[in-house]
Design an enzyme around this catalytic site. Sequence first.
Site, short mmCIF file in Angstrom:
data_model
loop_
_atom_site.label_atom_id
_atom_site.label_comp_id
_atom_site.label_asym_id
_atom_site.label_seq_id
_atom_site.Cartn_x
_atom_site.Cartn_y
_atom_site.Cartn_z
N ASP A 55 -24.20 -22.43 2.12
CA ASP A 55 -24.74 -23.77 2.37
C ASP A 55 -23.63 -24.82 2.42
OD1 ASP A 55 -27.16 -22.51 2.15
OD2 ASP A 55 -27.89 -23.70 0.46
N HIS A 82 -21.83 -21.32 -1.50
CA HIS A 82 -21.54 -22.57 -0.79
C HIS A 82 -20.13 -22.53 -0.21
CE1 HIS A 82 -24.85 -23.64 -3.47
NE2 HIS A 82 -25.13 -24.63 -2.64
#
Length: 205
Positions: free
Chosen positions: A33, A172
């Site tokens: 992400d 991430h």
Amino acid sequence: MYLKRIPELVKPLFGDLLWRVPTTLRVAYLTFDDGPTPNVTAWVLDTLKTYNAKATFFCVGRHAASEAALMERIRAEGHALGNHTWEHLDGWRTPTLPYLRSVLRTQPCTGSDLFRPPYGHLSREQATALRTRFKVVMWDILSADFDTTLNAEQCERNVMTRLRPGSIIVFHDSLKAWPRLQGALPRVLEQATEAGYRFEALPSA
């Protein structure tokens, strides 16, 4: 406060959101992400290639728009793209119409029918609107690499102690997560591969 694994009792309350891919095969789904981020995303792609792993990148629109070469590399190397709003909006703090506009603004960058809400925060009204066009992807396992109080070994354990067939795992590709990501991701890939897992990109709706 966050949960590294979402309790099974919670998932039916959110309808058609995808928490885990139903399978008995040793297949799992890495997701990243908040990128693309120069250097970090390139390192992730290099690391995935080393283990012949595919992943799904949920991209923030304003980052994707300024990193066309990285976006093209993600596509060219067989990974999937997903929408993560234009400016990483919190659905619980954003009215539905501005939220949906942010999602649609990101679409030319990703061209994907996969969507993940930042923070996992989504109102029922937003979810209902989004499901007409997107597969809304949540997760089964949170590495918590964004948590600056943790170290890479703890993030690695967050994944490996909860890994099961069909797991959707969140990392991430961001500067904030980078100190933990660079230690945890190779170890997760190595251990999971040794345990007979393969990693695939999430399928479209």
